[in-house]
Write a protein that holds these residues in place. Structure first.
Motif, mmCIF file in Angstrom:
data_model
loop_
_atom_site.group_PDB
_atom_site.id
_atom_site.type_symbol
_atom_site.label_atom_id
_atom_site.label_comp_id
_atom_site.label_asym_id
_atom_site.label_seq_id
_atom_site.Cartn_x
_atom_site.Cartn_y
_atom_site.Cartn_z
ATOM 1 N N PRO A 77 23.691 -5.168 -39.711
ATOM 2 C CA PRO A 77 23.468 -3.835 -39.140
ATOM 3 C C PRO A 77 24.531 -3.496 -38.119
ATOM 4 O O PRO A 77 25.075 -4.370 -37.441
ATOM 5 C CB PRO A 77 22.072 -3.966 -38.488
ATOM 6 C CG PRO A 77 21.887 -5.435 -38.268
ATOM 7 C CD PRO A 77 22.622 -6.109 -39.390
ATOM 8 N N GLN A 79 29.163 4.315 -46.648
ATOM 9 C CA GLN A 79 27.852 4.470 -46.017
ATOM 10 C C GLN A 79 27.239 3.083 -45.817
ATOM 11 O O GLN A 79 26.443 2.623 -46.633
ATOM 12 C CB GLN A 79 26.914 5.320 -46.886
ATOM 13 C CG GLN A 79 27.352 6.764 -47.059
ATOM 14 C CD GLN A 79 26.300 7.593 -47.776
ATOM 15 O OE1 GLN A 79 25.147 7.627 -47.357
ATOM 16 N NE2 GLN A 79 26.701 8.241 -48.845
ATOM 17 N N ASP A 122 28.276 11.179 -41.294
ATOM 18 C CA ASP A 122 27.948 9.973 -40.540
ATOM 19 C C ASP A 122 29.197 9.242 -40.097
ATOM 20 O O ASP A 122 29.187 8.529 -39.091
ATOM 21 C CB ASP A 122 27.072 9.052 -41.384
ATOM 22 C CG ASP A 122 27.714 8.728 -42.732
ATOM 23 O OD1 ASP A 122 28.651 9.449 -43.116
ATOM 24 O OD2 ASP A 122 27.298 7.757 -43.376
ATOM 25 N N HIS A 128 31.147 -2.109 -37.207
ATOM 26 C CA HIS A 128 30.133 -1.115 -37.568
ATOM 27 C C HIS A 128 29.778 -1.166 -39.048
ATOM 28 O O HIS A 128 29.027 -0.310 -39.525
ATOM 29 C CB HIS A 128 30.617 0.286 -37.202
ATOM 30 C CG HIS A 128 30.604 0.544 -35.723
ATOM 31 N ND1 HIS A 128 31.616 0.106 -34.883
ATOM 32 C CD2 HIS A 128 29.699 1.176 -34.928
ATOM 33 C CE1 HIS A 128 31.338 0.476 -33.646
ATOM 34 N NE2 HIS A 128 30.189 1.111 -33.637
ATOM 35 N N LEU A 188 21.432 -1.025 -46.222
ATOM 36 C CA LEU A 188 20.284 -1.669 -45.598
ATOM 37 C C LEU A 188 18.977 -1.215 -46.226
ATOM 38 O O LEU A 188 17.957 -1.881 -46.069
ATOM 39 C CB LEU A 188 20.263 -1.373 -44.093
ATOM 40 C CG LEU A 188 21.517 -1.788 -43.333
ATOM 41 C CD1 LEU A 188 21.391 -1.398 -41.868
ATOM 42 C CD2 LEU A 188 21.759 -3.267 -43.470
ATOM 43 N N ARG A 189 18.978 -0.085 -46.908
ATOM 44 C CA ARG A 189 17.780 0.389 -47.578
ATOM 45 C C ARG A 189 17.604 -0.327 -48.910
ATOM 46 O O ARG A 189 18.590 -0.740 -49.528
ATOM 47 C CB ARG A 189 17.851 1.905 -47.792
ATOM 48 C CG ARG A 189 17.919 2.700 -46.486
ATOM 49 C CD ARG A 189 17.663 4.162 -46.743
ATOM 50 N NE ARG A 189 18.735 4.766 -47.534
ATOM 51 C CZ ARG A 189 19.793 5.384 -47.007
ATOM 52 N NH1 ARG A 189 19.915 5.472 -45.687
ATOM 53 N NH2 ARG A 189 20.716 5.901 -47.784
ATOM 54 N N THR A 238 25.031 2.108 -43.714
ATOM 55 C CA THR A 238 23.587 2.140 -43.443
ATOM 56 C C THR A 238 22.775 2.251 -44.720
ATOM 57 O O THR A 238 21.616 1.838 -44.750
ATOM 58 C CB THR A 238 23.265 3.313 -42.518
ATOM 59 O OG1 THR A 238 23.780 4.537 -43.101
ATOM 60 C CG2 THR A 238 23.918 3.122 -41.156
ATOM 61 N N HIS A 282 30.701 10.099 -36.118
ATOM 62 C CA HIS A 282 30.090 8.859 -35.627
ATOM 63 C C HIS A 282 30.089 8.857 -34.095
ATOM 64 O O HIS A 282 31.111 9.129 -33.465
ATOM 65 C CB HIS A 282 30.869 7.650 -36.148
ATOM 66 C CG HIS A 282 30.085 6.383 -36.132
ATOM 67 N ND1 HIS A 282 29.859 5.659 -34.976
ATOM 68 C CD2 HIS A 282 29.450 5.706 -37.126
ATOM 69 C CE1 HIS A 282 29.143 4.599 -35.255
ATOM 70 N NE2 HIS A 282 28.879 4.596 -36.556
#
Length: 342
Positions: A192, A119, A42, A95, A124-125, A121, A46
């Motif tokens: 985000p 990581q 990722d 980012h 956000l979980r 992203t 990117h």
């Protein structure tokens, strides 16, 4: 002399299993045993990060905990300049990979604390304590006190009172006591990577779009390609930009001034001339001319006339008077003399 060949690489190619691809890259993957850093795809692939930002992210991720990663510290460590490093760090910060916050120390100093996440992203979980290794049900139970775990012998039944039920015999071995898991400290929320951008300001509009302003604005926009070929606008785009140019003309901006503001220092090439002209018409519009009454000079204060110094003809003393003559003492003495003579 022939070009030296890497025989070890050639030998490794022959040991790869299966047929090799006819084109493209061929990977020879050798497992690392020490001094390695795991980089996710990722980050490595990117879609929007620049290659410079990805490179600095890998460099930062490979540094030990507590290493200074400020702009000047990275510039002293690597060959890139401070401007390129600052742009890469801003890109990583936008980012979500990098977060910089100013922190107050107990001694009163203010330092910048930098946090890097490989990581963003994943933050956000929802993260719960279930991410820790699960223990068996018997082990997850809260251990009983030591005195409760001691097995007492079964009491003998007595004839008079009703017999007490014997203590239950444990059939399974007592599980080993495990330390309670440490509480999970959740990382601070990270915005985000695709945060909504603020809306762009609208194109300026004139107070009244007269036919004369429309004619002049259309002619000016259509004539831009004669001065800069990259500013060739379509007829539909010219009609959309006419109100913006009319607002400039309404504020007494000359056509040469508008043309210079739209075409000077433009990037090469101009990929979207309509968006570029619209941006400059919106952001570079001059303010309206002030009211002539506001340009009048403020009233000046009346000048104070200062009486000059004069030298007395009798005693040579200095005194203030509009014309030369005698001072007050000499005048009084002269009047007394004349009175006595009379």
């Amino acid at each position: 002399m022939d070009t030296p060949q890497n025989t070890a690489l050639t030998r490794a190619l022959t040991e790869l299993p299966g047929p090799l691809p006819a084109r493209g890259v061929i990977h020879i993957a050798i497992r690392h045993t020490d001094r390695f850093t795991v980089v996710g795809n990722d980050l490595a692939q990117h879609p929007t990060l620049s290659t410079t930002a990805v490179g600095f992210a890998v460099r930062i991720q490979s540094l030990p905990q507590g290493t200074e990663i400020g702009i000047k510290a990275l510039a002293a460590r690597f060959r890139e300049g401070e401007k390129l490093i600052a742009a890469a760090l801003r890109e990583l910060e936008a980012h979500g990979y990098l977060q910089r916050a100013r922190t107050h120390l107990p001694n009163g100093r203010i330092v910048t604390r930098t946090v890097f996440c490989n990581q963003p992203t994943a933050l956000l979980r929802p993260r719960v304590a279930a991410a820790l290794p699960q223990l068996p049900p018997a082990v997850r139970r809260t251990p009983a006190p030591a005195q409760a775990r001691v097995q007492a012998p079964a009491p003998e039944p007595e004839p008079a009172p009703p017999p007490e039920p014997p203590a239950p015999q444990a059939t399974a071995p007592e599980p080993t006591t495990q330390p309670a898991p440490l509480p999970v400290r959740l990382a601070p929320p990270v915005p985000p990577p695709t945060a909504p951008k603020p809306p762009r300001p609208p194109l300026p509009q004139p107070r009244e779009l007269t036919p004369e302003l429309t004619r002049l604005s259309t002619a000016l926009l259509s004539d831009l390609r004669n001065h800069a070929p990259q500013f060739t606008l379509s007829e539909a785009h010219v009609q959309k930009l006419v109100p913006g140019v009319a607002a400039w003309l309404e504020r007494d901006a000359r056509p040469d001034t508008i043309r210079h503001a739209l075409t000077t220092a433009a990037p090469q090439p101009v990929k979207h001339p309509y968006q570029f002209v619209k941006y400059r018409l919106t952001t570079l519009i001059p303010p309206p001319l002030p009211d002539p009454h506001n340009l009048t000079a403020p009233p000046t204060r009346p000048r104070i006339t200062v009486t000059p110094f004069q030298t007395c003809d009798g005693c040579e003393r200095a005194f203030r008077a509009p014309t030369p003559g005698n001072c007050r003492d000499c005048r009084n003495a002269h009047e007394l003399t004349q009175a006595a003579a009379a």
